[in-house]
Structure formats: C-alpha cells, structure tokens
Design an enzyme around this catalytic site. Structure first.
Site, PDB file in Angstrom:
ATOM      1  N   TYR A 196       0.849  -1.192   0.000  1.00 30.75           N
ATOM      2  CA  TYR A 196       0.000   0.000   0.000  1.00 30.75           C
ATOM      3  C   TYR A 196       0.887   1.246   0.000  1.00 30.75           C
ATOM      4  CZ  TYR A 196      -3.668  -3.322   0.734  1.00 30.75           C
ATOM      5  OH  TYR A 196      -4.508  -4.388   0.542  1.00 30.75           O
ATOM      6  N   SER A 197       0.527   2.200  -0.845  1.00 27.81           N
ATOM      7  CA  SER A 197       1.327   3.432  -0.933  1.00 27.81           C
ATOM      8  C   SER A 197       1.125   4.271   0.317  1.00 27.81           C
ATOM      9  CB  SER A 197       0.881   4.275  -2.135  1.00 27.81           C
ATOM     10  OG  SER A 197       0.908   3.515  -3.306  1.00 27.81           O
ATOM     11  N   CYS A 363      -0.234   7.047 -11.372  1.00 28.13           N
ATOM     12  CA  CYS A 363      -0.487   6.016 -10.357  1.00 28.13           C
ATOM     13  C   CYS A 363      -1.970   5.667 -10.305  1.00 28.13           C
ATOM     14  CB  CYS A 363      -0.022   6.520  -8.991  1.00 28.13           C
ATOM     15  SG  CYS A 363      -0.036   5.231  -7.730  1.00 28.13           S
ATOM     16  N   GLU A 403       3.365   3.857 -11.614  1.00 29.99           N
ATOM     17  CA  GLU A 403       3.121   2.785 -10.636  1.00 29.99           C
ATOM     18  C   GLU A 403       1.642   2.431 -10.722  1.00 29.99           C
ATOM     19  OE1 GLU A 403       5.389   2.235  -6.904  1.00 29.99           O
ATOM     20  OE2 GLU A 403       3.521   2.926  -5.992  1.00 29.99           O
ATOM     21  N   TYR A 405      -1.418  -0.843 -10.545  1.00 32.53           N
ATOM     22  CA  TYR A 405      -1.660  -2.164  -9.978  1.00 32.53           C
ATOM     23  C   TYR A 405      -3.076  -2.632 -10.282  1.00 32.53           C
ATOM     24  CZ  TYR A 405      -2.850   1.314  -6.344  1.00 32.53           C
ATOM     25  OH  TYR A 405      -3.290   2.415  -5.672  1.00 32.53           O
TER      26      TYR A 405
HETATM   27  P1  FAD Z   1      -6.735 -10.310  -3.107  1.00 33.36           P
HETATM   28  O1  FAD Z   1      -7.228 -11.231  -2.062  1.00 33.36           O
HETATM   29  O2  FAD Z   1      -5.294 -10.319  -3.438  1.00 33.36           O
HETATM   30  O3  FAD Z   1      -7.591 -10.490  -4.375  1.00 33.36           O
HETATM   31  C1  FAD Z   1      -7.217  -9.776  -5.452  1.00 33.36           C
HETATM   32  C2  FAD Z   1      -7.521 -10.683  -6.597  1.00 33.36           C
HETATM   33  O4  FAD Z   1      -8.780 -10.329  -7.047  1.00 33.36           O
HETATM   34  C3  FAD Z   1      -6.581 -10.533  -7.706  1.00 33.36           C
HETATM   35  O5  FAD Z   1      -6.388 -11.771  -8.305  1.00 33.36           O
HETATM   36  C4  FAD Z   1      -7.309  -9.579  -8.627  1.00 33.36           C
HETATM   37  O6  FAD Z   1      -6.926  -9.798  -9.950  1.00 33.36           O
HETATM   38  C5  FAD Z   1      -8.734  -9.943  -8.368  1.00 33.36           C
HETATM   39  N1  FAD Z   1      -9.672  -8.830  -8.452  1.00 33.36           N
HETATM   40  C6  FAD Z   1      -9.574  -7.657  -7.822  1.00 33.36           C
HETATM   41  N2  FAD Z   1     -10.638  -6.895  -8.123  1.00 33.36           N
HETATM   42  C7  FAD Z   1     -11.404  -7.629  -8.953  1.00 33.36           C
HETATM   43  C8  FAD Z   1     -12.655  -7.407  -9.604  1.00 33.36           C
HETATM   44  N3  FAD Z   1     -13.309  -6.255  -9.460  1.00 33.36           N
HETATM   45  N4  FAD Z   1     -13.145  -8.383 -10.383  1.00 33.36           N
HETATM   46  C9  FAD Z   1     -12.488  -9.533 -10.532  1.00 33.36           C
HETATM   47  N5  FAD Z   1     -11.320  -9.790  -9.947  1.00 33.36           N
HETATM   48  C10 FAD Z   1     -10.791  -8.857  -9.164  1.00 33.36           C
HETATM   49  N6  FAD Z   1      -4.258  -0.692  -3.091  1.00 33.36           N
HETATM   50  C11 FAD Z   1      -4.917   0.272  -2.407  1.00 33.36           C
HETATM   51  O7  FAD Z   1      -6.105   0.134  -2.076  1.00 33.36           O
HETATM   52  N7  FAD Z   1      -4.259   1.433  -2.035  1.00 33.36           N
HETATM   53  C12 FAD Z   1      -2.958   1.652  -2.327  1.00 33.36           C
HETATM   54  O8  FAD Z   1      -2.398   2.708  -1.978  1.00 33.36           O
HETATM   55  C13 FAD Z   1      -2.256   0.635  -3.036  1.00 33.36           C
HETATM   56  N8  FAD Z   1      -0.965   0.809  -3.353  1.00 33.36           N
HETATM   57  C14 FAD Z   1      -0.315  -0.160  -4.056  1.00 33.36           C
HETATM   58  C15 FAD Z   1       1.025   0.055  -4.389  1.00 33.36           C
HETATM   59  C16 FAD Z   1       1.698  -0.897  -5.133  1.00 33.36           C
HETATM   60  C17 FAD Z   1       3.142  -0.653  -5.502  1.00 33.36           C
HETATM   61  C18 FAD Z   1       1.029  -2.080  -5.531  1.00 33.36           C
HETATM   62  C19 FAD Z   1       1.735  -3.105  -6.332  1.00 33.36           C
HETATM   63  C20 FAD Z   1      -0.286  -2.294  -5.163  1.00 33.36           C
HETATM   64  C21 FAD Z   1      -0.980  -1.350  -4.427  1.00 33.36           C
HETATM   65  N9  FAD Z   1      -2.306  -1.549  -4.065  1.00 33.36           N
HETATM   66  C22 FAD Z   1      -2.964  -0.560  -3.397  1.00 33.36           C
HETATM   67  C23 FAD Z   1      -3.023  -2.802  -4.358  1.00 33.36           C
HETATM   68  C24 FAD Z   1      -2.935  -3.736  -3.110  1.00 33.36           C
HETATM   69  O9  FAD Z   1      -1.597  -4.147  -2.919  1.00 33.36           O
HETATM   70  C25 FAD Z   1      -3.769  -5.007  -3.256  1.00 33.36           C
HETATM   71  O10 FAD Z   1      -3.430  -5.636  -4.460  1.00 33.36           O
HETATM   72  C26 FAD Z   1      -5.265  -4.746  -3.230  1.00 33.36           C
HETATM   73  O11 FAD Z   1      -5.624  -4.175  -1.978  1.00 33.36           O
HETATM   74  C27 FAD Z   1      -6.031  -6.073  -3.397  1.00 33.36           C
HETATM   75  O12 FAD Z   1      -5.579  -6.965  -2.442  1.00 33.36           O
HETATM   76  P2  FAD Z   1      -6.542  -7.925  -1.653  1.00 33.36           P
HETATM   77  O13 FAD Z   1      -5.684  -8.766  -0.776  1.00 33.36           O
HETATM   78  O14 FAD Z   1      -7.673  -7.205  -1.031  1.00 33.36           O
HETATM   79  O15 FAD Z   1      -7.157  -8.792  -2.789  1.00 33.36           O
END
Ligand code: FAD
Length: 405
Positions: A196-197, A363, A403, A405
């Site tokens: 998370y940023s 971003c 950046e 994601y």
């Molecule tokens: P997971 O349990 O990992 O599930 C996500 C999965 O669901 C993935 O396979 C994805 O492809 C899929 N998916 C997601 N949405 C959908 C959809 N609508 N329909 C179908 N499939 C879907 N996130 C923020 O909220 N704030 C930030 O500031 C932020 N900064 C980031 C910075 C970087 C450098 C990176 C790489 C990512 C950042 N993210 C940020 C994204 C964050 O890291 C997570 O990926 C995000 O919160 C989803 O993680 P999760 O564990 O909730 O979902």
C-alpha cells in the site's frame, strides 16, 4: 547455488561517525583508517544500526553469490558495480527470502508502464528500504480508520493511520509499505504481503508524529456467482483503533518526489492512486508552499462521492496546485476520463512537458496507463514535440514514473 544478501556501508556517504559500530549489539561492524564495514559472518540483520545512521550510508544491500570480505570492503572508495561478485539480476533469483523477492516482483509489475528501469529524481531524498521483512516485521498500532468516500457509493475507500510508537520506520512520499494479513491461504501458507502506498509526508500524517497513513480500497467482486472479498484490503479496511498490524518495508526507491523547489510535478491518478500524490502535495504544502515549480493534478473518479479526499482537496488553493478533478459518471454530463481532460488542456501540458524541470507521475489502476500515454503522445505530436524522445530523456533523468496495480 546459494544466494546471499549482504549488508554493506556506502563509503562515499559514510561520515565515519562510529554510530553504527557503537550501536551494533553483536560487534559485526568494524573499521580501519579508510572505511566502516560489516562482517557478513557475524551480522544477523537485526537492523539496529539502520535508523541511528545519520546519512543512510548503512542502508545498502547486495545480492551476491560470494560475500565481499572485510579486507575488500576496507579498500573501497565506492560501492562496487552491480555486476561484480556474481551479483544477480532479479530474474536469476531462485533462492531468496520469499517476502523480498515477492515484493520486488510485485514492484516490477507495478512499474512496467515506465518500460524499464527508471532512476529516482536526482534531488530525491535517500530512501530507506527493506528495513523490516516477513520474519521481522514492525508492529504498528492503528491510530484511526475512516471511510473517505460517500457511504452511499460502492467504492469503499479508507484512510488508515498507523502509529509506530518509539520504533523507527522512515518513509518518503511515493514509497509503499507491506501489510501482512493474518491467517493462511488454502494451501496453508501465510498470506502474501500486500503493498500500500504511503499517503502522508515523511514527517508523519500529523507533523512530527511517528505515524503514516494509507488510502485503501476494499476489494469485493463476484466470481462464478460467489462474492469474493480481497484478503488484504478487507483486513485493512476493517481494522479498528488500537489493533496491531504487522508491517514490512518500506519499499520503492524510484517513485520518489524531487526535493528542489523548481520542479514542476504533474500527477495523474485514479482512485487510491492518489495516495502518493496526497503525500507529495502535503510535503510541498508544509515545507515549500511558495515553490516556483508548479503542481498539477489530474484525478479521475466516477463521481465526486467516490473521489478519495474530495473535500480536503477542494480546499487547496488554486495557486498552490492546479487540480483537475475528472468524473466519468455524472448524471447529466458526458463521461470524462483523465486523458480527456489532458487532451483538452494540450497547450498547457505541452509547455510543461517540454521543460527540463518537469516530472511526471502516473499512479492507479493498470487500465489508465495506455490512455494517459496516448494522450501525452498526441499532445506532443500536435504541438511539434517528439514524445518518444522526451519520454526517453525524462526516464534517463528520473522524471517519468509509473506505478499501477
Ligand atoms: P486479493 O485477495 O489479493 O484479491 C485480489 C484478486 O482479485 C486478484 O487476483 C485480482 O486480480 C482480483 N480482483 C480484484 N478486483 C477484482 C474485480 N473487481 N473483479 C475480478 N477480480 C478482481 N491498493 C490500495 O487500495 N491502495 C494503495 O495505496 C495501493 N498501493 C499499491 C502500491 C503498489 C506498488 C502495488 C503493487 C499495489 C498497491 N495496491 C494498493 C493494491 C494492493 O496491494 C492489493 O493488491 C489490493 O488491496 C487487493 O488486495 P486484496 O488482498 O484485497 O485482494
């Protein structure tokens, strides 16, 4: 082949103050008349030496197949080139602490849009990275958790403040942190780290307080008729005050803001992509309110109610920041995306983009990258500029950052 992570001290930055040697609890750091060095065999990576170092010289790491000896380190005038000592590229890594390899891979994907390695701005502050990992996370306390999008919208975005008490966790605007969600996946492995940023400036969400903020969107979607809830985002969005969270990082050494007042910063984002820009903007507001470089923000959301920080953003003075808030689902207006607004302002942008002091940051969701890139290309073409050339120069000088994601 065994791959080692070696802790090194940068002789060019080190001021030989002896702080690291005094701090090390197991005498892994020593010095001669030339340099301070770390004994690889003794160092247990407790990281106690990192935060007291006044210059950041202590915070250097290399992946090597053969460790540099103390004698070699004593002879250095500068850190060796990356190719020395069998140092490996990321793609070669097969044996390595899973959490850091995992983060490197995530960041590589997130930065793909800049097509290759980009430098940090030359005036950026030195970032600290990888101070805490999965095996040794830092424990933060939740100081607050607030929904920042309207309750009647589907977009549930939270502003979460994490406090690090008396432990050091130095971050810069543009860096990310890792959150370790508790529990295991279906194979019984611990959940992967989620990045998370950081949404607050380096001196804290509240100035001078050892805390930081995040902007996190709750991920919920339908798959095969089932509702799926993202592991990391739901964990963070449901955190309650005083709960403890395992944090890793900080991460990211290129998506950093320039520190000099002449820099024009163009920030383009959607949704939670605004987090690093809130940090950069707030840093400028606190410390360089009269900077001659211009801040320009293109920020897209479906509606004002879904745009994180809509209220506070609107309060920022137009002289301080040129805010372009763009909406794609307003009831009585045609859909507008950030690239549409950019194209509509091509004269202003072409002037800015042609300047050597202009820095571009993109971003947000992956989807936005292509449209933004095409907009820059068209703006340049229509105004007699060569986008490919400008972009290449910007990348080489740490002025173009993506950046997504
Ligand atoms: P997971 O349990 O990992 O599930 C996500 C999965 O669901 C993935 O396979 C994805 O492809 C899929 N998916 C997601 N949405 C959908 C959809 N609508 N329909 C179908 N499939 C879907 N996130 C923020 O909220 N704030 C930030 O500031 C932020 N900064 C980031 C910075 C970087 C450098 C990176 C790489 C990512 C950042 N993210 C940020 C994204 C964050 O890291 C997570 O990926 C995000 O919160 C989803 O993680 P999760 O564990 O909730 O979902």
């Amino acid at each position: 082949m065994t791959i080692l992570r070696q802790h090194l001290i940068d002789p060019e930055i080190c001021i030989r103050c002896n702080t690291c040697e005094e701090t090390c609890p197991i005498d892994a750091i020593t010095h001669d008349d030339n340099n301070y060095v770390v004994n690889m065999a003794t160092c247990d990576e407790c990281l106690d030496c990192i935060s007291p170092c006044p210059t950041g010289a202590i915070d250097n790491w290399r992946m090597v197949t053969t460790a540099y000896s103390e004698q070699e380190q004593f002879s250095w005038d500068e850190l060796p080139d990356a190719i020395d000592h069998g140092e490996l590229s990321l793609s070669d890594l097969t044996v390595h602490e899973a959490s850091e390899q995992e983060v490197d891979e995530i960041l590589e994907v997130a930065h793909q849009g800049q097509q290759g390695k980009v430098l940090a701005p030359s005036s950026a502050e030195h970032p600290h990275i990888n101070l805490y990992n999965r095996n040794q996370p830092i424990v933060a306390r939740v100081a607050g958790n607030y929904r920042i999008t309207d309750a009647n919208t589907d977009s549930d975005v939270h502003h979460v403040v994490l406090d690090f008490g008396n432990r050091t966790f130095p971050v810069l605007e543009g860096q990310s942190i890792g959150i370790l969600p508790p529990g295991e996946d279906e194979k019984g492995n611990p959940h992967l780290v989620r990045l998370y940023s950081v949404a607050s400036p380096r001196d804290g969400e509240r100035p001078g307080v050892n805390n930081l903020s995040l902007t996190v969107k709750r991920v919920v979607y339908q798959e095969d008729g089932e509702t799926v809830r993202g592991i990391g985002s739901n964990y963070v969005c449901d955190l309650v005050k005083d709960e403890k969270v395992n944090v890793t990082g900080p991460f990211g050494s290129t998506f950093l803001m320039p520190n000099h007042t002449e820099a024009n910063i163009i920030m383009i984002c959607t949704g939670t992509g605004s987090a690093p820009f809130r940090a950069m903007t707030e840093y400028r507001r606190r410390h360089m309110p009269n900077a001659e470089g211009r801040l320009t923000l293109y920020f897209g959301a479906r509606t004002p109610g879904e745009l994180p920080y809509f209220g506070p953003l609107n309060k920022l003075n137009d002289k301080f920041i040129d805010k372009q808030l763009v909406f794609s689902r307003l009831p009585d207006a045609p859909k507008e995306y950030v690239q549409d607004r950019m194209l509509a302002q091509d004269e202003k942008l072409s002037k800015l983009i042609g300047l050597g002091e202009t820095y571009v940051y993109i971003c947000g969701l992956k989807d936005m990258e292509q449209g933004v890139e095409e907009a820059f290309e068209k703006i340049c073409n229509d105004n007699g500029l060569d986008w490919d050339n400008i972009k290449m120069t910007m990348k080489k000088t740490g002025r173009y950052h993506v950046e997504t994601y």
